[in-house]
Design an enzyme around this catalytic site. Structure first.
Site, PDB file in Angstrom:
ATOM      1  N   ARG A  10       0.806  -1.304  -0.167  1.00 28.81           N
ATOM      2  CA  ARG A  10      -0.171  -0.110  -0.171  1.00 28.81           C
ATOM      3  C   ARG A  10       0.986   1.187   0.062  1.00 28.81           C
ATOM      4  NH1 ARG A  10      -2.183  -3.605   4.015  1.00 28.81           N
ATOM      5  NH2 ARG A  10      -4.388  -4.012   3.592  1.00 28.81           N
ATOM      6  N   LYS A  35      -2.353  -1.711   7.854  1.00 26.12           N
ATOM      7  CA  LYS A  35      -3.732  -1.654   7.907  1.00 26.12           C
ATOM      8  C   LYS A  35      -4.080  -2.639   9.118  1.00 26.12           C
ATOM      9  CE  LYS A  35      -7.812  -1.501   5.262  1.00 26.12           C
ATOM     10  NZ  LYS A  35      -8.511  -1.827   4.000  1.00 26.12           N
ATOM     11  N   HIS A 104      -2.596   2.082  -5.894  1.00 22.39           N
ATOM     12  CA  HIS A 104      -3.155   1.212  -5.379  1.00 22.39           C
ATOM     13  C   HIS A 104      -3.403   0.075  -6.730  1.00 22.39           C
ATOM     14  CE1 HIS A 104      -4.812  -0.876  -1.958  1.00 22.39           C
ATOM     15  NE2 HIS A 104      -5.752  -1.411  -2.632  1.00 22.39           N
ATOM     16  N   ARG A 107      -0.781  -2.556  -6.498  1.00 21.77           N
ATOM     17  CA  ARG A 107      -0.984  -3.569  -5.475  1.00 21.77           C
ATOM     18  C   ARG A 107      -2.066  -4.790  -6.148  1.00 21.77           C
ATOM     19  NH1 ARG A 107      -1.169  -4.794   0.167  1.00 21.77           N
ATOM     20  NH2 ARG A 107      -3.331  -5.345   0.802  1.00 21.77           N
ATOM     21  N   HIS A 130      -4.021  -9.782   4.213  1.00 22.72           N
ATOM     22  CA  HIS A 130      -5.395  -9.823   4.431  1.00 22.72           C
ATOM     23  C   HIS A 130      -5.895 -10.891   5.601  1.00 22.72           C
ATOM     24  CE1 HIS A 130      -6.193  -8.555  -0.107  1.00 22.72           C
ATOM     25  NE2 HIS A 130      -5.958  -7.347   0.645  1.00 22.72           N
ATOM     26  N   TYR A 139      -9.551 -11.357  -6.317  1.00 17.98           N
ATOM     27  CA  TYR A 139      -8.781 -11.302  -7.434  1.00 17.98           C
ATOM     28  C   TYR A 139      -9.198 -12.608  -8.538  1.00 17.98           C
ATOM     29  CZ  TYR A 139      -6.298  -7.977  -5.022  1.00 17.98           C
ATOM     30  OH  TYR A 139      -6.087  -6.771  -4.516  1.00 17.98           O
TER      31      TYR A 139
END
Length: 159
Positions: A10, A35, A104, A107, A130, A139
């Site tokens: 990120r 995050k 982004h 990414r 994640h 994805y």
């Protein structure tokens, strides 16, 4: 941009990356307090490591891997997110790319390209940081590469 794309970072992770986050022995990048206040490791590209070594000798950053103008050993200044966005915008203009691309997007491209190259979704989930697999599963809906090589089970039946 290479560091972001090659590791699935990120923009905030890049600007908050200290020099010590680069582990060239293990070929990993340590992302601290990203995050969700989570730490993780992601991959360090050999090509990016070569670029970083050239950059490091020239720029001599003090604390942050990428530092802003006026940074000193006594007061290391972080590179700004806005500057990174401006660099991408200039690169898109220079190359004539008209498609809407953000930092982004790099990414997302990292994850999509790993998936297209056969990387297990669980590894991609870990590399991206994640905690929920649902966030990574998006994805699987983006890519259709390789569909033409999938054979229907029906076609394998002798009927």
């Amino acid at each position: 941009m290479s560091t972001i794309y090659s590791a699935g970072l990120r923009i905030s992770e890049l600007v908050n990356l200290p020099i010590t986050g680069i582990d060239s022995d293990r070929m990993q990048i340590y992302i601290e307090k990203s995050k969700g206040n989570k730490d993780r490791y992601t991959i360090l590209s050999k090509k990016v490591l070569d670029l970083l070594r050239v950059y490091f000798k020239k720029e001599k950053p003090h604390y942050w891997l990428f530092e802003g103008m006026g940074s000193t050993k006594e007061k290391p200044l972080q590179y700004s997110s806005r500057s990174i966005q401006s660099i991408l915008k200039a690169a898109l203009k220079k190359t004539g790319i008209k498609k809407h691309v953000t930092v982004h997007t790099l990414r997302h491209s990292f994850a999509t390209h790993l998936l297209e190259n056969g990387t297990d979704l669980r590894y991609i989930q870990s590399l991206l940081g994640h905690s929920n697999s649902k966030a990574t599963e998006i994805y699987t809906h983006i890519t259709t590469k390789g569909f033409n090589q999938i054979i229907s089970p029906l076609d394998k039946l002798d009927i």
